[in-house]
Design a protein around this motif. Sequence first.
Motif, PDB file in Angstrom:
ATOM      1  N   ALA A 194     -49.185 -13.938  41.450  1.00  0.00           N
ATOM      2  CA  ALA A 194     -48.394 -12.939  42.179  1.00  0.00           C
ATOM      3  C   ALA A 194     -49.242 -12.191  43.203  1.00  0.00           C
ATOM      4  CB  ALA A 194     -47.781 -11.945  41.197  1.00  0.00           C
ATOM      5  N   PHE A 195     -50.512 -12.013  42.888  1.00  0.00           N
ATOM      6  CA  PHE A 195     -51.412 -11.276  43.796  1.00  0.00           C
ATOM      7  C   PHE A 195     -52.848 -11.528  43.372  1.00  0.00           C
ATOM      8  CE2 PHE A 195     -50.281  -8.523  40.294  1.00  0.00           C
ATOM      9  CZ  PHE A 195     -51.527  -8.158  39.824  1.00  0.00           C
ATOM     10  N   LEU A 196     -53.767 -11.084  44.219  1.00  0.00           N
ATOM     11  CA  LEU A 196     -55.193 -11.169  43.889  1.00  0.00           C
ATOM     12  C   LEU A 196     -55.752  -9.756  43.834  1.00  0.00           C
ATOM     13  CD1 LEU A 196     -56.062 -14.124  46.307  1.00  0.00           C
ATOM     14  CD2 LEU A 196     -55.986 -14.242  43.811  1.00  0.00           C
ATOM     15  N   GLN A 197     -56.331  -9.430  42.709  1.00  0.00           N
ATOM     16  CA  GLN A 197     -56.947  -8.118  42.503  1.00  0.00           C
ATOM     17  C   GLN A 197     -58.449  -8.287  42.700  1.00  0.00           C
ATOM     18  OE1 GLN A 197     -56.813  -4.783  42.297  1.00  0.00           O
ATOM     19  NE2 GLN A 197     -55.297  -4.743  40.658  1.00  0.00           N
ATOM     20  N   LEU A 198     -59.145  -7.217  43.042  1.00  0.00           N
ATOM     21  CA  LEU A 198     -60.597  -7.325  43.235  1.00  0.00           C
ATOM     22  C   LEU A 198     -61.345  -6.959  41.953  1.00  0.00           C
ATOM     23  CD1 LEU A 198     -59.870  -7.618  46.151  1.00  0.00           C
ATOM     24  CD2 LEU A 198     -61.548  -5.871  46.705  1.00  0.00           C
ATOM     25  N   SER A 199     -62.408  -7.715  41.684  1.00  0.00           N
ATOM     26  CA  SER A 199     -63.231  -7.363  40.522  1.00  0.00           C
ATOM     27  C   SER A 199     -64.199  -6.269  40.925  1.00  0.00           C
ATOM     28  CB  SER A 199     -64.043  -8.568  40.067  1.00  0.00           C
ATOM     29  OG  SER A 199     -65.126  -8.749  40.952  1.00  0.00           O
ATOM     30  N   GLY A 200     -64.635  -5.514  39.920  1.00  0.00           N
ATOM     31  CA  GLY A 200     -65.640  -4.491  40.166  1.00  0.00           C
ATOM     32  C   GLY A 200     -66.928  -5.107  40.695  1.00  0.00           C
ATOM     33  N   GLY A 201     -67.192  -6.351  40.323  1.00  0.00           N
ATOM     34  CA  GLY A 201     -68.340  -7.066  40.877  1.00  0.00           C
ATOM     35  C   GLY A 201     -69.653  -6.654  40.257  1.00  0.00           C
ATOM     36  N   SER A 202     -70.069  -7.307  39.177  1.00  0.00           N
ATOM     37  CA  SER A 202     -71.374  -6.964  38.603  1.00  0.00           C
ATOM     38  C   SER A 202     -72.469  -7.781  39.270  1.00  0.00           C
ATOM     39  CB  SER A 202     -71.376  -7.185  37.097  1.00  0.00           C
ATOM     40  OG  SER A 202     -70.931  -8.472  36.797  1.00  0.00           O
ATOM     41  N   THR A 203     -72.125  -8.931  39.784  1.00  0.00           N
ATOM     42  CA  THR A 203     -73.119  -9.701  40.529  1.00  0.00           C
ATOM     43  C   THR A 203     -72.606  -9.926  41.938  1.00  0.00           C
ATOM     44  OG1 THR A 203     -72.090 -11.617  39.560  1.00  0.00           O
ATOM     45  CG2 THR A 203     -74.205 -10.978  38.645  1.00  0.00           C
ATOM     46  N   GLY A 204     -73.288  -9.344  42.883  1.00  0.00           N
ATOM     47  CA  GLY A 204     -72.959  -9.596  44.276  1.00  0.00           C
ATOM     48  C   GLY A 204     -71.587  -9.093  44.661  1.00  0.00           C
ATOM     49  N   LEU A 205     -70.929  -9.835  45.525  1.00  0.00           N
ATOM     50  CA  LEU A 205     -69.687  -9.363  46.124  1.00  0.00           C
ATOM     51  C   LEU A 205     -68.505  -9.497  45.170  1.00  0.00           C
ATOM     52  CD1 LEU A 205     -70.364 -11.090  49.544  1.00  0.00           C
ATOM     53  CD2 LEU A 205     -70.508  -8.638  49.056  1.00  0.00           C
ATOM     54  N   SER A 206     -67.440  -8.768  45.511  1.00  0.00           N
ATOM     55  CA  SER A 206     -66.234  -8.785  44.680  1.00  0.00           C
ATOM     56  C   SER A 206     -65.692 -10.193  44.518  1.00  0.00           C
ATOM     57  CB  SER A 206     -65.132  -7.965  45.346  1.00  0.00           C
ATOM     58  OG  SER A 206     -65.361  -6.620  45.169  1.00  0.00           O
ATOM     59  N   ALA A 451     -75.508  -3.858  41.558  1.00  0.00           N
ATOM     60  CA  ALA A 451     -76.905  -3.587  41.931  1.00  0.00           C
ATOM     61  C   ALA A 451     -77.379  -4.632  42.935  1.00  0.00           C
ATOM     62  CB  ALA A 451     -77.778  -3.605  40.682  1.00  0.00           C
ATOM     63  N   GLU A 452     -77.042  -5.879  42.637  1.00  0.00           N
ATOM     64  CA  GLU A 452     -77.493  -6.986  43.479  1.00  0.00           C
ATOM     65  C   GLU A 452     -76.975  -6.871  44.910  1.00  0.00           C
ATOM     66  OE1 GLU A 452     -76.905 -10.759  41.376  1.00  0.00           O
ATOM     67  OE2 GLU A 452     -76.255 -11.564  43.299  1.00  0.00           O
ATOM     68  N   GLU A 453     -75.721  -6.480  45.035  1.00  0.00           N
ATOM     69  CA  GLU A 453     -75.128  -6.364  46.374  1.00  0.00           C
ATOM     70  C   GLU A 453     -75.894  -5.324  47.202  1.00  0.00           C
ATOM     71  OE1 GLU A 453     -70.995  -5.170  46.301  1.00  0.00           O
ATOM     72  OE2 GLU A 453     -70.922  -4.922  48.478  1.00  0.00           O
ATOM     73  N   ILE A 454     -76.230  -4.200  46.597  1.00  0.00           N
ATOM     74  CA  ILE A 454     -76.902  -3.136  47.354  1.00  0.00           C
ATOM     75  C   ILE A 454     -78.364  -3.524  47.616  1.00  0.00           C
ATOM     76  CG2 ILE A 454     -77.409  -0.653  47.437  1.00  0.00           C
ATOM     77  CD1 ILE A 454     -74.366  -1.602  47.404  1.00  0.00           C
ATOM     78  N   GLU A 455     -78.979  -4.185  46.650  1.00  0.00           N
ATOM     79  CA  GLU A 455     -80.354  -4.659  46.862  1.00  0.00           C
ATOM     80  C   GLU A 455     -80.412  -5.603  48.066  1.00  0.00           C
ATOM     81  OE1 GLU A 455     -81.274  -6.334  43.043  1.00  0.00           O
ATOM     82  OE2 GLU A 455     -81.474  -4.351  42.116  1.00  0.00           O
ATOM     83  N   ASP A 456     -79.417  -6.482  48.172  1.00  0.00           N
ATOM     84  CA  ASP A 456     -79.402  -7.414  49.310  1.00  0.00           C
ATOM     85  C   ASP A 456     -79.345  -6.669  50.639  1.00  0.00           C
ATOM     86  OD1 ASP A 456     -79.625  -9.601  47.731  1.00  0.00           O
ATOM     87  OD2 ASP A 456     -77.500 -10.155  47.791  1.00  0.00           O
TER      88      ASP A 456
END
Length: 550
Positions: A194-206, A451-456
């Motif tokens: 029905a739709f795509l929700q975004l994950s909080g993202g523990s590794t890298g991008l959502s 953490a990984e996303e911001i480190e990048d």
Amino acid sequence: MNESASPALVPLRQSWPPALVARYRAAGYWRGETLPGVLRERATRFADDIAVVGGEVRLSYAALWQEAGRIGAGLLARGLVPGDRVVVQLGNTPAFVTVVCGLFRAGLIPVYALPAHRITEVRHVLDKAQARGYIAADRQDGFDYRVLARELQALLPALQHVLIVGDAAEFGAVDSLQGDAALLPPDPDPQSVAFLQLSGGSTGLSKLIPRTHDDYIYSFRASNEICGITRDSVYMVALPAAHNFPMSSPGFLGALYAGARVVMSPGPGPDAAFPLIARERVTCVGLVPPLALLWAQAAAATAHDLGSLQVLQVGGAKLVPEAARRVIDSLGCRLQQVFGMAEGLVNYTRLHDPLDVVVGTQGRPISPDDEVLVVDDHGHPVAEGGIGHLLTRGPYTIRAYHNDPAANARSFTEDGYYRTGDMVQQLPGGYLVVRGRAGDHINRAGEKISAEEIEDHLLAHAEVFDAAVVSMPDAFLGERSCAFVIAHGTPPTAASLKAWVRGRGLAAFKVPDQVVFVEAFGTTAVGKISRRELRAQLRERYLEQTGEPR
Ligand code: OOB
């Protein structure tokens, strides 16, 4: 569906094994309902009742259905095709609801971005979803989404349809969409996405979370019962409506399912919400812990009548028992803890649970068929009552992310359990206490930061040699983010590094709250050390040095 115009969703259907599909149907969880089907039925049954309130707008159920039809038909008339993904980035206004319902009516797949997201995040989501449409407000909270839309269109040729709520400038205006409602497609397969929700993202991008009609409707229908939502309820959306919590736990979709009234609060703070609670006689609202504490404080001094509030839900991050007591004492209504995730599983304390359960646990699962495992690092179940990794599967928990084999290999076990990344303890009766996280995200007042996303992003700075981002305890936010940085030569200033991260086109909540320059990470461990261990060591050492509480 027109496959050539619009690459098919993979998977369009979530892949529960046939035996489980049969079981979930037989148990009455999956009833073959669809979101447009439910909206149509409610528009007839509750035609003149008010469905959605926000600003000066008050829409009846019949008007919501009609508005959704106008928007949905208008989008198809512009050339979007059922199955196309459309990224929606709207604040808490009635337009959020009418646009999303319009997409459902047209068989288009909403992809929910947060209003706080900026170009890097929205671009990633558009790309990952292969979206052909983007719908945003003209301006909100001082930000002009039309500027963002222009940049996005320049970068992404596949983005053919940009629509704006409000002053559309050169883009299409949602307000002037028109089309033939007779051309709207029949209701979709209840097991389709029905739709795509975004994950909080523990590794890298959502990552993108595909939720089906059957599974999502079950989650909010069952939530309604647990949260006491009936036709007489008035549910306030105070957190960003795009979050799973105010959408479906029980959220505005649960409220619409029940024929209740939805009140969109333009902001989550007492200033915006309290007058609306008094005016609309709001009965239920969901908040993250820092906001609940803010509300508790403000309630003591407010002139607004909050007496209609029956249930205050708190979730998204850990509510410690002391804070839970304070909330109960000051707001004088029932507290309900909600521990959920956009991937599925939602736990609630029940409205009539004893005080120690409400204050001291994060609740138990919605469904008798939510399977919960608490395991050690090797995947073996821990002893009863022990702390371990929470794994789960069930009738409304996804079995795979959309278009992301690498994430799927990490996040799901071979037998279909979702690895939540949370460390929990299971008490008798199935109640869960959240004890921490195994993953590396920062839970900043309910917003998850990888953490990984911001480190990048930090590593992309010419003067940064290495960076490690960790969570720090924060009395108000629960956690804040701290970046440990090793500079090349003379370190840049903390302020310039923060400005750098912001300038990379990210939501403001992702900018490190604190930057600490170090000479070296100087691990004491012998041999190779994982980033995770490194982060933990840096954090521990820092907390020891500063004497900050853990
Ligand atoms: C909700 O969903 P997400 O997807 O933004 O975040 C999920 C994660 C959980 O894995 C857990 O780490 C954390 O947020 N979390 C909590 C919590 N509720 C969520 N940690 C401790 N205590 C809680 N009560 O945040 C969400 C989705 C649906 C309903 C409620 C929250």
